[in-house]
Each structure stands twice: as C-alpha cells, then as structure tokens.
Write an enzyme that holds these catalytic residues in place. Structure first.
Site, PDB file in Angstrom:
ATOM      1  N   GLY A 172       1.300  -1.049  -0.291  1.00 59.38           N
ATOM      2  CA  GLY A 172      -0.044  -0.015   0.139  1.00 59.38           C
ATOM      3  C   GLY A 172       0.728   1.625   0.324  1.00 59.38           C
ATOM      4  O   GLY A 172       2.093   1.213  -1.072  1.00 59.38           O
ATOM      5  N   GLY A 173       0.401   1.950   1.077  1.00 58.35           N
ATOM      6  CA  GLY A 173       1.307   3.359   1.085  1.00 58.35           C
ATOM      7  C   GLY A 173       2.454   3.147   1.133  1.00 58.35           C
ATOM      8  O   GLY A 173       3.418   4.281   0.913  1.00 58.35           O
ATOM      9  N   GLY A 408      18.769  11.951 -33.705  1.00 61.00           N
ATOM     10  CA  GLY A 408      17.875  12.564 -32.043  1.00 61.00           C
ATOM     11  C   GLY A 408      18.525  11.680 -31.574  1.00 61.00           C
ATOM     12  O   GLY A 408      19.623  11.962 -30.303  1.00 61.00           O
ATOM     13  N   ALA A 409      19.436   9.824 -31.819  1.00 66.65           N
ATOM     14  CA  ALA A 409      19.181   9.722 -30.868  1.00 66.65           C
ATOM     15  C   ALA A 409      20.765  10.116 -30.544  1.00 66.65           C
ATOM     16  O   ALA A 409      21.670  10.075 -29.275  1.00 66.65           O
ATOM     17  CB  ALA A 409      18.863   7.799 -30.742  1.00 66.65           C
TER      18      ALA A 409
END
Length: 521
Positions: A172-173, A408-409
C-alpha cells in the site's frame, strides 16, 4: 549524590524488553525463514558500537479498536544514526515482529526524526522496509504519518542520498516512500515485495487472478516495472549492496563524491581496447567489455542491470575519479533507445547531477526504436527526458562516440551542443542524421528511379552509398564543424577520458535563475 540504582535497573529492564521485541520465539521463527530482525539488520549496517537510537521509548497514542493498552516495542520501527565504514549515516528499520511493522502516527514520526536528522547533518539515510502497511486501527492518523514521511522524502531528494531496502512486505502506501528515494534494493524470495494492492483485492476489483510474486516480487520490479535497482538474495547481501553504493556517493549535495585522487593517473595506451572492436560496424559490440577496460579494475557497479538492457548505467572509478557511466548496449535491441531505456538513463543522469558525480557517455546508437507501440507509448516524451536531463546537468560530461551515432539519439546521448564538455570519437565512428542505407534512397531516389536497368541501378546506388559514406559517415566531417574535440585511437580512450576528468573536477556551471524546470514526466 550517585544515581539511584533502581532507576538504572529500570532503564536496563525497559531496554531489554524493547530489544527482544516480540520475544525469542518470534525471533527464532524469523531465523527459520531466513529473515533477520530489525535490530540485526541495523547491527549489520552500522560499525560495531556506533549506533545511537532515536525514540526507543516512543509509544503510540491510539485509543481505537482495543489499542489503548497495547504495547508496541519501539513503536514498530528502529530509528537512529551511526557510522558505516567510518562515515555518518542515518537509518530506519521496520520491525515486523511489532504489530507487523505497520505504520502508525508515532511510528511515522520516528522515521521523520531520522529523515530530518539526516538533512540537518548532511548525511545519507537508509530505509529498511518490512511492513504490512498502514495501521488500520489508527485510521486517518496513519495516513497522515505516511504523508509526513513522503514529504520528507521529497525534501531530502537531491540533498542527501536516500537508499531503500525491501526486506519484507512493502504494501500500500508504504511502497511510495521507497519509490521516492534514489535507489531501491529488493530481496529475492520470502515475503519481500512491493505492491499497492494485493492479489485478493485485484481479483475482487478486476477479476484478474495473480500471485504476489507476479505483481510485487523482486523479478518483476527488477526487470519489468523498473522500480528496483538491485536484487539481493539475503538481508546480508542487500545491506552489503547499500554499503557499496555509499562508497560512490557524497554525504550530501554540497560535497564532492569520494574520489581517490591519490590514484596514479594512467595515460598508457590500452592495446586491448582495439582488440574488442568487431570487424564490421554492423556486428554488435559488447559495451560491457569496453566499460571493463575503461574503468579501474573491478570498480564498475551496474545499476538497473536487469531493466532496459539496451542502455547500461552504473558507477565506477576512472583513475580514482568517481563517475557515472551511461552507455548504449548494441548487444540488446541493437543499442536503440526506447521508452524504458530513456527513463532509466534520464533518472540516472539526474542522480549523478544531484550529487556532483561526473558523467561519461559511451555512444553506439542507431537511433530511437521505431514502432507503433513505442510511438503510442510516448517515446517522444520519454526520449525528451534524456535531453532535459543532460541539458540541465552541470556536472562534468565527457562523451565518447565509438561507432554509430544517428539522428535524435546522437543528440540525446549528450553531443557537444547538449552540454558535453569534451567529445571524443573513434575513427570508425559514424555520425549522421540517419543510416546511409536509408539516406541514399531519400536523397537520390529520383535519379535511381530513372535508371531502367536493374544491374546499372544497383551499381549506381552502391556508388552513391560509397560517396555519401565518405562525405558524411566519418568523425572528421563532424570534427570539421567543431562537434568533436578529438578523433582518437581506441587504445587512447582511457587515458583521454581520465585526463579530461581530472581537468574538469573544478568545473563550475550555472543555469538561469528559476524555481525549477518543467521536465517532460
């Protein structure tokens, strides 16, 4: 007047009861399962006799659901500070034998005390998690406790190193606090695992059946979700990994990493580097072999080794200088950058920058991974994280282009215009907008279509391919327009990088004044 002996006896008796927590029977049962107690974990972490506990006698104040008279030893968590290999460190360790290690308000305050102590002292903090989650009997107060812990995790982020160890359930948290820290080490097997909702809840809500291991085990978090950076086989190994991590990190963001500058500066040629290069640029190069020759022997500590294997990240030393390594791995997905690899690299770059660790980039990348799934999954946004991380980083940045560096790489792997302080390239490096096989048909498509004879057209295409490669697919074309610091013989790589790092240790660079940038999360 000497202190009343009865008071000292009372103190020792209180300590004894707290130290054995749930009793010897519970301790024995944990040992049978291969689990350590919270205090045994602290004993393993800290140098002998150096631990000082915070809040040993803290008590919960809940009056709900029959908890009024319930005694929870040390409020279910051991908190404090001490020395790890002689260096100050703060730590907390959840005690599963005390109310399942569940988090109540005062339990949370003890964690917060250690977090605040670490920030004030400027020292790392280690969290050892073994908890069933929120203490239901305390209701909203337990949620308030979690929020306090999370707030301090964020406040400490980039100020002091934060390392989380998942040594039991983290439900959980409780799972969000580790997720906010710099590194997560998860133990394989047993009850160790991270999850927000367990299998029963998932089945009730979605009718989907699954096991705890499938949603929260070490394997899934190390290789699928990417939440865990390291996997350990035991409590002892997990703590050992945390200790090794600390040897690469400064105590806080105002100090330098623990460089070993008394290490001799090795400027000798490494003939072995040339021997590991394949004959063809189309043959995958094992980047692990390059890293092994570049860094000091045995110093490479890979991070996220089982996640997004097409990029390698980790800490090492080069002639004693602590560095972060970011490298494409052509042996996996040809070294392409994809969604997971971009996230992995960007997060590591940010961590290095936060703690003044120079970054060395080893480039052999044919581009971003193409495909419908990648585009729909947001490769543009994820790839932009790398560009943002490199551009905003002010630490020394050294880039070595080994072979392919396309499109772009090439930019995203920290080219000169993205802030690299020095860019070296091997003579076999190919730096271009795209691969020659794809570029030539785009540029000369009309000419080629005009040639009716198939053999003649193939011959002309090969001629154009050779001409284009000669003009653009070598590092000298990039060097001619000031994009390359120097074209080097591969055997010179370690010497060049080591010398450059030594000269960059005094680097100081600022960015425009602003509250913070808006990273494409």
């Amino acid at each position: 007047m000497p202190i009343d002996p009865k008071l000292l006896q009372d103190l020792e008796e209180r300590r004894r009861k707290i130290m054995i927590s749930g009793g010897q029977d519970k301790i024995d049962k944990r040992h049978e399962k291969g689990d350590w107690t919270a205090r045994e974990r602290m004993d393993c972490l800290f140098d002998s006799g150096s631990f000082t506990e915070i809040g040993m006698h803290t008590r919960h104040h809940c009056s709900n659901f029959g908890m009024q008279n319930k005694v929870i030893p040390a409020e279910g968590v051991v908190s404090g500070f001490g020395l790890v290999a002689g260096q100050p460190v703060a730590a907390v360790s959840a005690d599963f034998m005390a109310q399942g290690g569940s988090l109540g308000y005062m339990h949370a305050m003890k964690i917060c005390d250690a977090q605040k102590y670490a920030m004030k002292a400027g020292i790392p903090i280690i969290q050892m998690n073994d908890s069933g989650g929120a203490r239901l009997q305390e209701g909203v107060e337990s949620l308030s406790g979690f929020a306090h812990v999370f707030y301090n995790n964020v406040a400490a982020s980039g100020v002091v190193p934060q390392i989380s160890l998942i040594l039991g359930p983290c439900a959980g948290g409780a799972a969000y606090s580790p997720a906010l820290t710099d590194f997560i080490i998860i133990r394989q097997g047993g009850a160790a695992g991270m999850y927000i909702t367990g299998p029963k809840v998932i089945e009730q809500v979605t009718y989907e059946k699954c096991t705890m291991e499938e949603i929260g085990g070490a394997a899934v978090h190390a290789s699928v979700s990417g939440n865990a950076h390291f996997v350990a086989q035991s409590d002892e190994e997990a703590i050992s990994i945390a200790k090794r991590l600390l040897t690469y990190l400064p105590p806080n963001n105002a100090q330098e990493p623990p460089h070993a500058l008394d290490t001799p500066l090795d400027v000798a040629d490494d003939e072995g580097m040339n021997d590991i290069i394949p004959d063809s640029n189309n043959t995958p190069l094992d980047m692990q072999k390059v890293i092994a020759r570049l860094v000091d022997e045995g110093s490479f500590m890979e991070v996220h080794a089982n996640f997004a294997g097409n990029v390698i990240v980790g800490f090492a030393r080069i002639c004693g200088v602590v560095v972060g390594i970011i490298a494409n791995q052509p042996a996996v997905k040809a070294g392409c950058l994809d969604i997971d690899a971009s996230d992995k690299a960007a997060r590591f770059i940010r961590c290095c920058d936060a703690f003044n660790i120079p970054v060395v980039n080893l480039v052999d990348v044919p581009g971003f991974l193409p495909g419908k799934q990648q585009e729909r999954g947001g490769i543009i946004r994820h790839g932009a994280k790398m560009i943002f991380a490199y551009s905003s980083a002010t630490v020394p940045k050294v880039t070595v282009i080994l072979r392919k560096a396309y499109g772009g790489a090439y930019i995203a792997m920290c080219c000169k215009d993205l802030g690299a302080d020095a860019v070296y390239a091997w003579p076999c490096a190919e730096i271009a907008v795209m691969g020659a096989q794809g570029a030539v048909p785009v540029l000369y498509g009309r000419e080629l279509k005009g040639i009716e004879d198939d053999a003649e057209r193939a011959k002309r295409q090969q001629e154009l391919l050779d001409e284009y490669t000669e003009a653009f697919y070598n590092p000298y074309a990039a060097a001619a327009v000031d994009q390359i610091t120097e074209v080097i013989n591969p055997k010179e790589t370690r010497a060049k990088v080591a010398l450059t790092l030594r000269t960059l240790l005094s680097k100081r660079e600022t960015r425009p004044a602003k509250k913070h940038g808006n990273m494409p999360l």
